[in-house]
Design a protein around this motif. Structure first.
Motif, short mmCIF file in Angstrom:
data_model
loop_
_atom_site.label_atom_id
_atom_site.label_comp_id
_atom_site.label_asym_id
_atom_site.label_seq_id
_atom_site.Cartn_x
_atom_site.Cartn_y
_atom_site.Cartn_z
N TYR A 136 0.82 -1.21 0.00
CA TYR A 136 0.00 0.00 0.00
C TYR A 136 0.86 1.26 0.00
CZ TYR A 136 -4.31 -2.64 0.66
OH TYR A 136 -5.36 -3.49 0.49
N TYR A 192 1.53 4.76 -1.36
CA TYR A 192 0.73 5.79 -2.01
C TYR A 192 1.60 6.57 -2.99
CZ TYR A 192 -2.24 9.88 -2.60
OH TYR A 192 -2.99 10.89 -3.12
N ASP A 224 -2.86 3.85 -4.53
CA ASP A 224 -2.05 3.01 -3.67
C ASP A 224 -1.48 1.87 -4.51
OD1 ASP A 224 -2.43 4.31 -1.27
OD2 ASP A 224 -4.26 3.21 -0.78
N ASN A 232 -8.86 1.33 -1.47
CA ASN A 232 -7.60 1.99 -1.17
C ASN A 232 -7.40 2.08 0.32
OD1 ASN A 232 -9.91 3.82 -1.83
ND2 ASN A 232 -8.66 5.16 -0.57
N THR A 291 -4.97 4.56 1.64
CA THR A 291 -4.72 5.96 1.93
C THR A 291 -6.00 6.77 1.79
OG1 THR A 291 -2.53 5.62 1.01
CG2 THR A 291 -3.21 7.90 1.32
N ALA A 322 -7.15 8.38 -1.63
CA ALA A 322 -6.58 7.73 -2.82
C ALA A 322 -7.71 7.30 -3.75
CB ALA A 322 -5.74 6.53 -2.42
#
Lengths: 266, 690
Positions: B474, B476, B483, B534, B536, B539
């Motif tokens: 993951y 970003y 991600d 995702n 983040t 994201a």
């Protein structure tokens, strides 16, 4: 030159193999603790479990002792009736196997789903009917049931008839970890005060959810029926923190309810 | 043989032949004094290399002082950053995330696809967001030269599909003109109110040579064209080095080298976070021997380096930080190599390295428990390789070069927690993922006429996936807002490359044209996984690294340089790349056509250099990558230089204005739509104390 290549290969190999050591984690057997005992003068009953008894799915291990010579009774057939005694009424709770005999591990095992904690509202007793040597003896053991920090049992009224009360117990994961976890739930409904049958033929949808970041995780397997009202799947956690296990429960195409279990792990 | 000469020769081999102009194409260098083996490798072998000569090699410098004012300019600007330096080279662009630590892009290929080597050592950045490319830990002040291979026609320094950036550090010298010499310098940049200082100390004894250097840079937020301040673009860094050589009888030498780089409080306006520190420490111990029977130039080196990096979001406005995070990471790399010339013209290298990468992320929500994950789950990689490079002159002016490299590498994750994370994807990284890499190249250079040369190179290269591509978790990417998840089962990437280069050389003008075509197989790129959510906040989704069937990249570089009059030197370059992926969509981050023109005019000891840079717009953007179009821009720079001879030494003074038009612009591959620096006035003083 050969000599040099040789020397370097050796050194390189030492490096390579030196850094390949793998470690194995020891498998820890869950140990049992005694949670309650009781006797009727002739036989004694000891209840063991991995933790204190809690609201939710509990696996109980029972030892039965002949008090006259302190010997274990291994050839009994035992039936249990857990009972919640309240001010104005009493009720029992779901039990997966009401009657059992000694299992291969030398224990009498019962899976009991306590539906409320002991406290001001009332108290729990488990009545053991021990049939051995041609007669039936009854032992009543008071037990204390706590409300666990994280809810392991969710009850709700069916979306279908708005009356039937359903109980969903989270059996696994017991101690969730980052990565793939077994997910097992069992489902019951309250038919009457004394009848809490397992519910079969349900289908589930599953979405783990990290509430503080509003995201899920991939590759989960929604629980599918394995019999006796139990449903098994896989739940994935991509990081530590606060997770919700969001379930959607259906009977055919009809929504029954959407229980959500929360879990926190470090 | 005197060791001074030996050392000089070692460096000559790299620099002399490469030195004439930016393309390093050597026509008329009279190096007759060198042995036959040198002759065989000295010529068009290096035709594709871009070498920028940075510092004094006394013999060499005199010859070139007049021939290439830009190089003189660069050479005199002791405080030019590595970023600025690399940026001067055709085919090289610098991807920016802020005002610090740009990532070189070779013909549109970013750091996944080329090898970075520092004196043959491997160093891997520790930041999961590529905030710290290996080049950010080097200061030009420490560089003897910089050797850039566009394309994989030389695999001595590593297996790649896109080329190699080799930084060659300065080594202390024996018996130089002066036993001790000191240089100090300073530079001021108005655009960032940045102030840099430099100091060098060299001790050159008969058998002992020591070199030590120190650089400090500090910059405030810079001002973009048009006057807007770019917040969080400040930085401060210290770079310090110590190198010591001791010579032994029989042309042998022992060297120790240490290089440290500490950056603090580095702002990354293009990213949601800054860097609280980025530290690198590099140690190496080498043994040289000039002759050992049939072996020439034997070098054995052991090295270790540590990179320690931590991101920081505490300086940002609270509204811009949805959640506070700690994101430290580190890499440790150890290696050992031995290289030599066998039979005078066969360069052989055996190399082993081990590298470890750990990066983690802890997120602290306002409500709820902290969340922890391993973004580089203790990734271990072991690599052993052998490389050969053979050069042979034939039919007088023609030269054949063949290279070969075989590498065995195994990569695995050593953390149980990381393995559990991977289980989420039904993947595993505990068992070493083994890869065998093959790189081979052949090139023929031919003198068609005295003034016209052609060189054809065909090569096949393979590369390992990067830590991010194989085991990143993951990560970003602020550039496109997705991600990225690494793929433990990813395969190596391969590339066939053909390059044709033509060089005309007439009187004092020279023009080079290089055209290239790369055909990638199993091209590694992020592919959108629609049903993954995702991680983040904000994201757009999740990309998973996959081997896509193919990708192609083509383009070329052109340059014209030379003396128009006795006092006027011209240099023009043009660079163009075009690439498309397996679905014939454009590849992301490909620089558009870019043309630079500069004229250096000498007048009474001064050098004046106006420069014009034009970049086309880029509309050929990748939809998959969610890439934005970039506008065309035109920049105008003016620089001047003079050396003052004083009683106490030589003082080099450079000054000038960059981005005179104060254009607000960004390069296509820059992250986060952040404009680059606006008008900058700089003053640079470098004083070599007698």
């Amino acid at each position: 030159m050969k000599k040099y290549i040789h020397t370097f290969s050796v050194v390189a190999l030492i490096f390579i193999f030196g850094s390949c050591a793998e470690k194995n984690d020891p498998v820890v057997e869950e140990s049992l603790v005694e949670v309650a005992t009781g006797d009727n003068g002739e036989i004694g009953v000891t209840i063991q479990s991995t933790t204190e008894l809690f609201v939710g799915f509990n696996s109980l291990s029972i030892n039965v002792t002949n008090l006259t010579d302190n010997s274990s009774i291994n050839d009994a057939t035992i039936t249990i009736i857990p009972m919640m005694h309240m001010m104005t009424m009493s009720h029992t709770c779901p039990v997966d196997n009401k009657t059992t005999t000694l299992n291969e591990k030398g224990k009498y095992n019962f899976d009991v789903v306590f539906v409320m904690p002991s406290g001001d509202m009332g108290y729990w007793e488990i009545t053991f009917k021990v049939e051995y040597g041609g007669k039936i003896q009854e032992v009543v053991v008071p037990v204390n049931v706590i409300q666990p920090e994280e809810t392991k049992l969710i009850s709700f009224v069916s979306e279908q008839d708005q009356t039937t009360k359903y109980f969903v117990a989270l059996i696994d994961p017991k101690s969730p970890q980052v990565g793939e976890n077994d997910l097992e739930v069992s489902v019951y409904k309250k038919a009457s005060m004394m009848d809490w049958p397992a519910v079969e033929g349900l289908s589930f949808e599953l979405e783990p959810w990290m509430t503080s970041m509003d995201h899920g995780s991939p590759n989960n397997i929604a629980p599918v029926e394995i019999g006796n009202g139990h449903y098994k799947g896989k739940v994935n956690f991509t990081m530590t923190g606060d997770w919700e296990i969001r379930l959607t429960m259906k009977e055919g195409n009809n929504l029954v309810g959407s229980p959500v279990f929360t879990t926190v792990f470090q | 043989m005197m060791l001074t000469q030996i050392i000089l020769k070692m460096k000559h081999r790299i620099t002399l032949f490469l030195l004439l102009g930016l393309y390093g194409f050597v026509f008329s260098q009279d190096q007759a004094t060198y042995e036959a083996w040198q002759d065989s490798i000295k010529n068009p072998d290096y035709i594709m290399k871009n070498i920028l000569y940075l510092d004094e090699m006394e013999v060499v410098e005199n010859q070139y002082k007049s021939s290439n004012p830009l190089l003189t300019q660069v050479r005199k600007d002791k405080l030019m950053g590595t970023d600025e330096l690399l940026h001067c080279l055709p085919g090289v662009n610098m991807m920016r995330r802020g005002n610090f630590a740009s990532e070189p892009i070779l013909r549109g290929l970013s750091s996944e696809r080329y090898v970075v080597s520092i004196d043959g050592m491997r160093l891997f950045g520790a930041c999961t967001d590529k905030m710290d490319p290996a080049s950010s830990y080097i200061e030009p002040n420490n560089l003897a030269n910089l050797d850039i291979n566009l394309g994989n026609d030389d695999a001595m320094d590593g297996a790649s599909t896109g080329g190699c950036v080799s930084f060659n550090l300065k080594t202390p010298k024996f018996n130089a003109n002066k036993a001790v010499f000191v240089r100090i310098g300073m530079k001021y940049n108005s655009v960032s109110r940045g102030f840099d200082q430099l100091a060098d100390l060299n001790i050159n004894k008969k058998n002992l040579a020591v070199r030590s250097s120190f650089v400090h840079r500090k910059a405030q937020n810079y001002i973009a064209g048009g006057g807007s301040e770019i917040k969080y673009s400040q930085f401060e860094k210290y770079n310090y080095s110590f190198a010591m050589s001791y010579r032994l009888p029989q042309s042998q030498m022992l060297s120790f080298s240490f290089l440290g780089d500490d950056a603090n409080d580095v702002g990354y306006p293009a990213l949601p976070m800054d860097v609280s520190y980025a530290k690198a420490k590099m140690f190496s111990l080498s043994y040289y021997r000039m002759n050992l029977g049939k072996l020439k130039e034997v070098e054995i080196k052991a090295y270790h380096n540590i990179v320690d990096h931590a991101m920081d979001d505490t300086k940002r406005d609270a509204v811009d930080v949805p959640m506070h995070m700690d994101m430290p990471g580190n890499t440790h790399t150890s290696g050992l190599f031995a290289q030599t010339y066998l039979f005078d013209s066969l360069k052989t290298k055996i190399e082993y390295y081990n590298t470890f990468a750990h990066a983690e992320m802890t997120m602290y929500p306002d409500v709820g428990s902290p969340m922890f994950m391993l973004t580089y789950p203790d990734v271990v990689r072991n690599s052993t390789s052998i490389s050969l490079d053979y050069n042979r002159a034939f039919l007088k002016q023609n030269l054949l070069k063949m290279g070969f490299r075989y590498e065995k590498a195994a990569t695995y994750i050593s953390s149980e927690f990381g393995e559990q994370q991977l289980n989420v994807f039904n993947m595993s990284g505990k068992k070493p993922k083994k890869m065998n890499l093959l790189n081979a190249n052949i090139s023929i250079s031919r003198n068609i006429k005295k003034s016209f040369k052609l060189k054809l190179t065909t090569s096949y290269g393979q590369r390992l996936p990067t830590t991010s591509e194989q085991f990143g978790f993951y990560l970003y990417n602020r550039q496109n807002g997705y991600d990225y998840i690494g793929n433990p089962d990813i395969k190596k990437e391969g590339a066939w490359q053909n390059q044709l280069m033509a060089v005309w050389h007439k009187k004092k003008l020279r023009t080079n044209i290089a055209v290239f075509h790369y055909q990638f197989q199993d091209y590694i790129m992020g592919v959108l996984v629609p049903n993954y959510s995702n991680m983040t906040i904000g994201a757009k989704g999740v990309m998973f690294y996959e081997n896509t069937k193919k990708a192609s990249l083509m383009g070329g570089e052109w340059s014209l340089m030379g003396d128009i009059t006795k006092t006027t030197h011209l240099m023009s370059t043009a660079t163009y790349s075009y690439g498309y992926d397996f679905e014939n969509d454009p590849l992301p981050l490909i620089p558009p056509l870019k043309i630079t023109n500069s004229i250096s005019q000498k007048w009474k000891g001064f050098i004046f250099q106006p420069e014009l840079i034009w970049s086309n717009m880029q509309n050929n953007t990748s939809v998959k990558f969610d890439e934005l179009n970039t506008d065309s821009f035109l920049l105008l720079n003016f620089r001047m230089h003079k050396t003052f001879k004083l009683n106490i030494g030589e003082m080099d003074v450079s000054t000038g204005v960059e981005n005179i038009l104060d254009k607000n612009y960004r390069e296509h591959f820059d992250w986060g739509n952040i404009p680059r620096s606006g008008r900058n006035l700089f003053l640079n003083l470098s004083w070599r104390i007698k």
